[in-house]
Design an enzyme around this catalytic site. Sequence first.
Site, short mmCIF file in Angstrom:
data_model
loop_
_atom_site.label_atom_id
_atom_site.label_comp_id
_atom_site.label_asym_id
_atom_site.label_seq_id
_atom_site.Cartn_x
_atom_site.Cartn_y
_atom_site.Cartn_z
N ARG A 1 0.86 -1.18 0.00
CA ARG A 1 0.00 0.00 0.00
C ARG A 1 0.91 1.24 0.00
NH1 ARG A 1 -2.23 2.98 4.79
NH2 ARG A 1 -3.81 4.33 3.90
N HIS B 1 -2.55 11.01 1.23
CA HIS B 1 -1.96 10.75 2.55
C HIS B 1 -1.25 12.05 2.98
CE1 HIS B 1 -0.46 7.31 5.29
NE2 HIS B 1 -0.04 8.43 5.85
N GLU C 1 -6.81 8.44 6.89
CA GLU C 1 -6.97 9.06 8.21
C GLU C 1 -7.39 10.53 8.12
OE1 GLU C 1 -3.49 8.37 10.60
OE2 GLU C 1 -3.58 6.21 10.33
N ASN D 1 -7.09 1.66 10.31
CA ASN D 1 -5.73 1.87 10.82
C ASN D 1 -5.83 1.90 12.34
OD1 ASN D 1 -5.26 2.30 8.13
ND2 ASN D 1 -4.51 4.40 8.34
N TYR E 1 -3.53 1.72 16.17
CA TYR E 1 -2.27 1.67 16.91
C TYR E 1 -2.49 1.45 18.40
CZ TYR E 1 -0.12 3.06 12.60
OH TYR E 1 0.32 3.05 11.29
N GLU F 1 -3.31 -0.18 8.23
CA GLU F 1 -2.09 0.17 8.97
C GLU F 1 -2.15 -0.42 10.37
OE1 GLU F 1 -1.01 4.31 9.41
OE2 GLU F 1 -1.42 4.70 7.28
O1 IFM Z 1 3.20 7.35 10.16
C1 IFM Z 1 1.83 7.42 10.38
C2 IFM Z 1 1.07 7.26 9.09
O2 IFM Z 1 1.45 8.21 8.15
C3 IFM Z 1 -0.41 7.42 9.34
N1 IFM Z 1 -0.85 6.55 10.40
C4 IFM Z 1 -0.10 6.54 11.62
C5 IFM Z 1 1.37 6.34 11.33
C6 IFM Z 1 2.17 6.34 12.63
O3 IFM Z 1 2.01 7.54 13.31
#
Ligand code: IFM
Length: 481
Positions: free
Chosen positions: A79, A123, A176, A305, A307, A382
């Site tokens: 991607r 992006h 995002e 995405n 985290y 992500e």
């Molecule tokens: O690096 C970023 C990415 O560009 C978008 N999502 C989160 C990642 C980590 O912060």
Amino acid sequence: MPDANLRFPPGFLWGAATAAYQIEGAAREDGRTPSIWDTFSHTPGKVLGGDTGDVACDHYHRWREDVRLLADLGLKAYRFSVSWPRVQPTGRGPAVRRGLDFYRALVDELLAHGITPMVTLYHWDLPQELESALPGGGPAGGGWPERDTAERFAEYAGIVAGALGDRVELWTTLNEPWCSAFLGYGSGVHAPGRTDPAAALRAAHHLNLAHGLGARALRAALPARARIGVSLNPSAVRPLTSSPADLDARRRIDALANRVFTGPMLRGAYDDDLLADTARVTDWAFVRDGDLDVTRQPLDFLGINYYSPAVVSAASPSGAPRHDGHGGSDHSPWPGADSLVSFHRAPGELTAMDWPVDPTGLKDLLLEYTAQAPGVPLYVTENGAAYDDKPEGGAVHDPDRVRYLHGHLSAVHAAIREGADVRGYFLWSLMDNFEWAYGYSKRFGAVYVDYETQRRTPKSSARWYAKVAASGELPQAVAEG
Ligand code: IFM
């Protein structure tokens, strides 16, 4: 058999992700003009260490080597994002052939190695001209708070679809949009660095509109086999306690982090509570008749995405410390909720970003989006973690990242077992890169990049992930490859 490996569905797409400004460099080559991130990163004090994306990973010149890396790791999907100012420098009008040729060659090389490309159109690298020079932009600027930017995006989407549509099947409009709107125009920690809560909400709406107009433009230009989606970064928001006040704080942040996008995109509406919560910031008069039909386009997939989760409570009178993972500014990214909600550190080990490790958030989101968008397949577009990786004797050993990936892939597997239709997983990131306001200080890559020499070294997590991808099976326990 308790020790059996966790098997992923046949055809599950194992990939890695990157984004143009974070890796390409070549900021002034072949007709590319500055994006808002070029301007922002060149503004003193905005990015740690004064880092910029001028050179980044020099991927614009090393893309063949980078495709070989993907192929050597046996990954089946990649991607990447297209740099808007590389293909349409002023954000309007004709495209630059050399810019499009770069992406054509990249895609051809991927396909030659049996790697499926997934293209992200946006992006975060808005052509600077669109931020500065819109009618009505004035000194405050244009950019996403202005409707014209959404219309420009649709034109750009059509250009990229025309150039790559014969060879790319998987497309996402935006990556995002929460970050673009609320970090870019609310807290100002991302480009263009504005701190105006009303502009942040206008930006959110015009990003929704851009998604809708862009998806339509893609649909019109692409063959029927194309799959069109969007990558959101929904927040797994948890209340600190089950008190009504904390549940209300959760509701507010869910509205501003999640429903401000999923409402228009999935249901064609902004929820009443979001409109009421933000009424003292804006009257939402910028939403025109018919907009919400445009924002709700049929989606072939949804990209998630993820985290880390967020924990919120009603604001404590003393003002609890902010742990929303988007610090570094006195301005809030939460219009209308800033003085009403406190963020708390979620339990769990921390990554180098100070983000808690909690894979249950990913499982929860995959199940929640399965319920919210029935019949729409999901991709994890992500997921990954930054750690302070250091090369030793020519190798980079990153057991923390292996544990992080193992935990999150187990969560994906659990979600699939419970009914989520997850079609693939893209590790963030293929290689260390420009981590926005943190510059090169944070390393998210499975491949280590020595920025002095541009030498790439796969970390032990890359080898581990390659084995999982090759077998389609996740061991129950972590054992590094
Ligand atoms: O690096 C970023 C990415 O560009 C978008 N999502 C989160 C990642 C980590 O912060």
